[in-house]
Motif scaffolding. Structure first.
Motif, PDB file in Angstrom:
ATOM      1  N   GLY A  49       0.816  -1.207   0.000  1.00 51.38           N
ATOM      2  CA  GLY A  49       0.000   0.000   0.000  1.00 51.38           C
ATOM      3  C   GLY A  49       0.849   1.256   0.000  1.00 51.38           C
ATOM      4  N   PRO A  50       0.210   2.433   0.095  1.00 48.40           N
ATOM      5  CA  PRO A  50       0.959   3.692   0.083  1.00 48.40           C
ATOM      6  C   PRO A  50       1.588   3.965   1.447  1.00 48.40           C
ATOM      7  CG  PRO A  50      -1.382   4.126   0.343  1.00 48.40           C
ATOM      8  CD  PRO A  50      -1.249   2.640   0.156  1.00 48.40           C
ATOM      9  N   HIS A  51       2.841   4.396   1.432  1.00 45.85           N
ATOM     10  CA  HIS A  51       3.536   4.712   2.683  1.00 45.85           C
ATOM     11  C   HIS A  51       4.425   5.935   2.473  1.00 45.85           C
ATOM     12  CE1 HIS A  51       2.240   1.020   4.678  1.00 45.85           C
ATOM     13  NE2 HIS A  51       2.538   0.386   3.554  1.00 45.85           N
ATOM     14  N   PHE A  52       4.505   6.764   3.500  1.00 47.22           N
ATOM     15  CA  PHE A  52       5.363   7.946   3.446  1.00 47.22           C
ATOM     16  C   PHE A  52       6.588   7.693   4.318  1.00 47.22           C
ATOM     17  CE2 PHE A  52       6.937  12.115   4.671  1.00 47.22           C
ATOM     18  CZ  PHE A  52       6.901  12.800   3.468  1.00 47.22           C
ATOM     19  N   VAL A  53       7.769   7.868   3.727  1.00 50.88           N
ATOM     20  CA  VAL A  53       9.040   7.644   4.406  1.00 50.88           C
ATOM     21  C   VAL A  53       9.799   8.972   4.449  1.00 50.88           C
ATOM     22  CG1 VAL A  53      11.228   6.381   4.363  1.00 50.88           C
ATOM     23  CG2 VAL A  53       9.115   5.266   3.573  1.00 50.88           C
ATOM     24  N   TYR A  54      10.377   9.282   5.596  1.00 51.74           N
ATOM     25  CA  TYR A  54      11.103  10.550   5.686  1.00 51.74           C
ATOM     26  C   TYR A  54      12.283  10.438   6.635  1.00 51.74           C
ATOM     27  CZ  TYR A  54       9.256  11.513  10.372  1.00 51.74           C
ATOM     28  OH  TYR A  54       8.966  11.452  11.705  1.00 51.74           O
ATOM     29  N   CYS A  55      13.198  11.373   6.502  1.00 52.50           N
ATOM     30  CA  CYS A  55      14.304  11.568   7.439  1.00 52.50           C
ATOM     31  C   CYS A  55      14.367  13.048   7.810  1.00 52.50           C
ATOM     32  CB  CYS A  55      15.640  11.139   6.828  1.00 52.50           C
ATOM     33  SG  CYS A  55      15.919   9.358   6.833  1.00 52.50           S
ATOM     34  N   ALA A  56      14.893  13.329   8.988  1.00 47.42           N
ATOM     35  CA  ALA A  56      15.080  14.707   9.428  1.00 47.42           C
ATOM     36  C   ALA A  56      16.387  14.776  10.208  1.00 47.42           C
ATOM     37  CB  ALA A  56      13.905  15.172  10.290  1.00 47.42           C
ATOM     38  N   THR A 139      -2.559   7.136  -7.832  1.00 45.89           N
ATOM     39  CA  THR A 139      -2.621   8.396  -7.096  1.00 45.89           C
ATOM     40  C   THR A 139      -1.215   8.866  -6.739  1.00 45.89           C
ATOM     41  OG1 THR A 139      -4.737   7.725  -6.115  1.00 45.89           O
ATOM     42  CG2 THR A 139      -3.580   9.565  -5.092  1.00 45.89           C
ATOM     43  N   VAL A 140      -0.419   7.948  -6.181  1.00 42.91           N
ATOM     44  CA  VAL A 140       0.943   8.290  -5.763  1.00 42.91           C
ATOM     45  C   VAL A 140       1.776   8.720  -6.964  1.00 42.91           C
ATOM     46  CG1 VAL A 140       3.061   7.383  -4.732  1.00 42.91           C
ATOM     47  CG2 VAL A 140       0.834   6.751  -3.772  1.00 42.91           C
ATOM     48  N   LEU A 141       1.647   8.010  -8.065  1.00 42.33           N
ATOM     49  CA  LEU A 141       2.426   8.322  -9.270  1.00 42.33           C
ATOM     50  C   LEU A 141       2.046   9.679  -9.842  1.00 42.33           C
ATOM     51  CD1 LEU A 141       4.436   7.343 -11.444  1.00 42.33           C
ATOM     52  CD2 LEU A 141       2.490   6.328 -12.645  1.00 42.33           C
ATOM     53  N   ASN A 142       0.751   9.970  -9.895  1.00 44.03           N
ATOM     54  CA  ASN A 142       0.281  11.207 -10.529  1.00 44.03           C
ATOM     55  C   ASN A 142       0.502  12.448  -9.662  1.00 44.03           C
ATOM     56  OD1 ASN A 142      -0.566   9.716 -12.722  1.00 44.03           O
ATOM     57  ND2 ASN A 142      -2.692   9.573 -12.038  1.00 44.03           N
ATOM     58  N   LEU A 143       0.394  12.308  -8.344  1.00 46.88           N
ATOM     59  CA  LEU A 143       0.426  13.481  -7.473  1.00 46.88           C
ATOM     60  C   LEU A 143       1.791  13.778  -6.874  1.00 46.88           C
ATOM     61  CD1 LEU A 143      -2.968  13.122  -5.539  1.00 46.88           C
ATOM     62  CD2 LEU A 143      -2.480  14.346  -7.656  1.00 46.88           C
ATOM     63  N   PRO A 203       4.035  19.060  -5.191  1.00 46.60           N
ATOM     64  CA  PRO A 203       3.082  17.992  -5.535  1.00 46.60           C
ATOM     65  C   PRO A 203       2.203  18.413  -6.707  1.00 46.60           C
ATOM     66  CG  PRO A 203       3.137  18.358  -3.157  1.00 46.60           C
ATOM     67  CD  PRO A 203       3.932  19.464  -3.770  1.00 46.60           C
ATOM     68  N   ASN A 204       1.832  17.467  -7.541  1.00 45.16           N
ATOM     69  CA  ASN A 204       1.037  17.760  -8.740  1.00 45.16           C
ATOM     70  C   ASN A 204      -0.460  17.775  -8.412  1.00 45.16           C
ATOM     71  OD1 ASN A 204       3.356  17.840 -10.500  1.00 45.16           O
ATOM     72  ND2 ASN A 204       3.407  15.610 -10.365  1.00 45.16           N
ATOM     73  N   PHE A 205      -0.849  18.672  -7.528  1.00 43.51           N
ATOM     74  CA  PHE A 205      -2.249  18.749  -7.136  1.00 43.51           C
ATOM     75  C   PHE A 205      -3.096  19.335  -8.257  1.00 43.51           C
ATOM     76  CE2 PHE A 205      -0.585  19.255  -2.595  1.00 43.51           C
ATOM     77  CZ  PHE A 205      -0.787  17.916  -2.307  1.00 43.51           C
ATOM     78  N   SER A 238     -13.071  17.929 -12.747  1.00 43.91           N
ATOM     79  CA  SER A 238     -11.627  17.786 -12.916  1.00 43.91           C
ATOM     80  C   SER A 238     -11.143  16.366 -12.656  1.00 43.91           C
ATOM     81  CB  SER A 238     -10.893  18.747 -11.971  1.00 43.91           C
ATOM     82  OG  SER A 238     -11.267  20.095 -12.213  1.00 43.91           O
ATOM     83  N   PHE A 239     -12.042  15.507 -12.156  1.00 45.21           N
ATOM     84  CA  PHE A 239     -11.658  14.147 -11.800  1.00 45.21           C
ATOM     85  C   PHE A 239     -12.487  13.142 -12.591  1.00 45.21           C
ATOM     86  CE2 PHE A 239     -10.425  16.779  -8.260  1.00 45.21           C
ATOM     87  CZ  PHE A 239      -9.210  16.245  -7.850  1.00 45.21           C
ATOM     88  N   SER A 240     -11.862  12.014 -12.900  1.00 46.66           N
ATOM     89  CA  SER A 240     -12.551  10.984 -13.670  1.00 46.66           C
ATOM     90  C   SER A 240     -13.607  10.271 -12.837  1.00 46.66           C
ATOM     91  CB  SER A 240     -11.539   9.963 -14.204  1.00 46.66           C
ATOM     92  OG  SER A 240     -10.794   9.391 -13.132  1.00 46.66           O
ATOM     93  N   THR A 241     -13.355  10.139 -11.545  1.00 51.56           N
ATOM     94  CA  THR A 241     -14.307   9.499 -10.636  1.00 51.56           C
ATOM     95  C   THR A 241     -14.327  10.259  -9.316  1.00 51.56           C
ATOM     96  OG1 THR A 241     -12.667   7.995  -9.661  1.00 51.56           O
ATOM     97  CG2 THR A 241     -13.837   7.234 -11.642  1.00 51.56           C
ATOM     98  N   GLN A 242     -15.378  10.048  -8.549  1.00 45.93           N
ATOM     99  CA  GLN A 242     -15.449  10.654  -7.224  1.00 45.93           C
ATOM    100  C   GLN A 242     -14.378  10.069  -6.299  1.00 45.93           C
ATOM    101  OE1 GLN A 242     -19.460  10.219  -5.798  1.00 45.93           O
ATOM    102  NE2 GLN A 242     -20.334  11.515  -7.402  1.00 45.93           N
ATOM    103  N   GLU A 243     -14.041   8.808  -6.494  1.00 44.85           N
ATOM    104  CA  GLU A 243     -13.014   8.172  -5.672  1.00 44.85           C
ATOM    105  C   GLU A 243     -11.652   8.813  -5.896  1.00 44.85           C
ATOM    106  OE1 GLU A 243     -15.399   6.546  -7.241  1.00 44.85           O
ATOM    107  OE2 GLU A 243     -16.451   5.826  -5.442  1.00 44.85           O
ATOM    108  N   SER A 244     -11.376   9.287  -7.120  1.00 39.90           N
ATOM    109  CA  SER A 244     -10.085   9.931  -7.377  1.00 39.90           C
ATOM    110  C   SER A 244      -9.994  11.278  -6.673  1.00 39.90           C
ATOM    111  CB  SER A 244      -9.862  10.099  -8.883  1.00 39.90           C
ATOM    112  OG  SER A 244     -10.892  10.862  -9.479  1.00 39.90           O
ATOM    113  N   LEU A 245     -11.128  11.965  -6.504  1.00 39.52           N
ATOM    114  CA  LEU A 245     -11.141  13.197  -5.715  1.00 39.52           C
ATOM    115  C   LEU A 245     -10.883  12.874  -4.248  1.00 39.52           C
ATOM    116  CD1 LEU A 245     -11.622  16.150  -5.029  1.00 39.52           C
ATOM    117  CD2 LEU A 245     -14.093  15.749  -5.239  1.00 39.52           C
ATOM    118  N   LEU A 246     -11.544  11.845  -3.741  1.00 39.98           N
ATOM    119  CA  LEU A 246     -11.306  11.434  -2.349  1.00 39.98           C
ATOM    120  C   LEU A 246      -9.850  11.020  -2.156  1.00 39.98           C
ATOM    121  CD1 LEU A 246     -14.559   9.350  -1.796  1.00 39.98           C
ATOM    122  CD2 LEU A 246     -13.992  11.507  -0.664  1.00 39.98           C
ATOM    123  N   ALA A 247      -9.267  10.390  -3.160  1.00 43.03           N
ATOM    124  CA  ALA A 247      -7.867   9.970  -3.082  1.00 43.03           C
ATOM    125  C   ALA A 247      -6.945  11.180  -2.963  1.00 43.03           C
ATOM    126  CB  ALA A 247      -7.491   9.135  -4.308  1.00 43.03           C
TER     127      ALA A 247
END
Length: 368
Positions: A49-56, A139-143, A203-205, A238-247
């Motif tokens: 699934g989608p995961h955010f990884v970071y360092c500081a 979603t991750v790839l596009n945004l 980000p490509n919002f 602007s979105f193909s589906t309502q789920e893509s907006l929620l994403a």
């Protein structure tokens, strides 16, 4: 964690291998964080699934730098390799050697890496899953930014003196000082420099439609602030589906929760303002609003403390109150559960949501 569960997660989970990160650096994945030790080389048992990884980076006096990371959609048993860039102090894609050969070597010898890899924190997984239900690999790839790196705010190009705003440059042509002030209230961007992000770093919002166009008549402006259905229709288009907006709503907020991204929070805030302030939109998109209620229910408790205060100055609180009122009028299912959840977890009240705001009441002027 019992041995059977651990073995299943090890065999089906993904692996993140990182190299060269200095000890004592803050490292995080999704909703968990810790300080890197000498032998740390990554994370194992990462659920697909989608995961955010970071360092500081952490300074000599304990001061922590802003988070810098990336969002990745991990596949089952996938091996992702990153290395530390000492100059920029961020994780980058491996540049040394052949990545595919290195992945093959790690896969064949994964047992030898076991003691160097920290297990994914499954206690925090339900919280993260609730924040990313609709986020897909697409979603991750596009945004995600083209550079692949997500910072707390995008790098901006400098503004020349000629481009610096002088206040009200694009407002109406009225010369009255009072009219000038009113114009600025409707066009606050004229007071700010029009800074643009360096290409590839933001980000490509999706571009958010304005509540009203600059050529709108006073009646149209009033109508748009009473009900944002026109802006919502444009946003949905602007979105193909309502789920893509929620994403995208979840993706932007997840960047804020895990990466402290101000760009993500600002984008989420703009979408929230449009969705909450329309009664007509609820009648038109009732199924979407049922899903949106559950989506935002899990997001609101993660807001900064100052944005949780139930006050007239808190625009998020006021927008959510309007959302509840409109959903009640539109007879949206689950709104009672949503209202009760926020009352219990955030101490927000909704008893007086149908009372007129004193600022909206007519003013009686006595003529002498």
């Amino acid at each position: 964690m019992d041995q059977k569960t651990a073995l299943h997660r090890f065999q089906h989970g993904a692996f993140l291998i990182i190299a060269g990160v200095p000890p004592k650096t803050e490292f995080g994945i999704d909703c968990s964080k810790f300080v890197i030790a000498e032998k740390f080389r990554g994370v194992k048992m990462i659920p697909p699934g989608p995961h955010f990884v970071y360092c500081a980076s952490v300074g000599p006096f304990g001061d922590t730098a802003p988070r810098v990371g990336f969002m990745h959609y991990f596949r089952e048993r996938e091996i992702v390799i990153r290395e530390w860039d000492a100059e920029t102090e961020e994780l980058r894609i491996r540049t040394k050697g052949d990545p595919e050969v290195e992945k093959q070597f790690i896969q064949e010898n994964i047992r030898e890496f076991d003691e160097l890899l920290a297990p994914y924190d499954y206690d925090s997984l339900p919280k993260w899953h609730n924040l990313t239900t609709y986020v897909t690999a697409e979603t991750v790839l596009n945004l995600s930014p083209s550079c692949g790196i997500i910072r707390t705010c995008a790098d901006l190009l400098s503004c020349s003196n000629d481009e610096r705003p002088r206040g009200g440059g694009t407002c109406s042509q009225s010369t009255s000082p009072k009219s000038h002030k009113i114009d600025l209230l409707f066009d606050e961007d004229n007071l700010l420099p029009q800074l643009k992000p360096i290409p590839g770093t933001a980000p490509n919002f999706t571009k958010i439609p304005p509540r009203y166009c600059k050529e709108a008549s006073p009646a149209e402006i009033t109508s748009s602030f009473m009900d944002s259905i026109v802006a919502l229709d444009k946003l949905m288009g602007s979105f193909s589906t309502q789920e893509s907006l929620l994403a995208e709503i979840q993706f932007s907020f997840a960047l804020f929760v895990a990466g402290c991204s101000t760009d993500g929070l600002a984008h989420w805030r703009k979408i929230l303002a449009i969705i909450c302030n329309t009664e007509e939109g609820i009648q038109k998109y009732k199924d979407f609003y049922r899903k949106f209620l559950l989506c935002v229910q899990y997001q609101l408790p993660h807001l900064p403390v100052e944005v949780m205060q139930p006050s007239s100055e808190n625009t998020v609180y006021q927008d959510v109150r309007k959302l509840v009122a409109n959903c009640i009028l539109g007879k949206v299912r689950d709104v009672d559960h949503f209202k009760r959840y926020l009352s219990e977890t955030m101490l927000w009240t909704f008893e007086d949501i149908f009372e007129e705001d004193p600022e909206d009441l007519p003013v009686i002027v006595e003529c002498t």
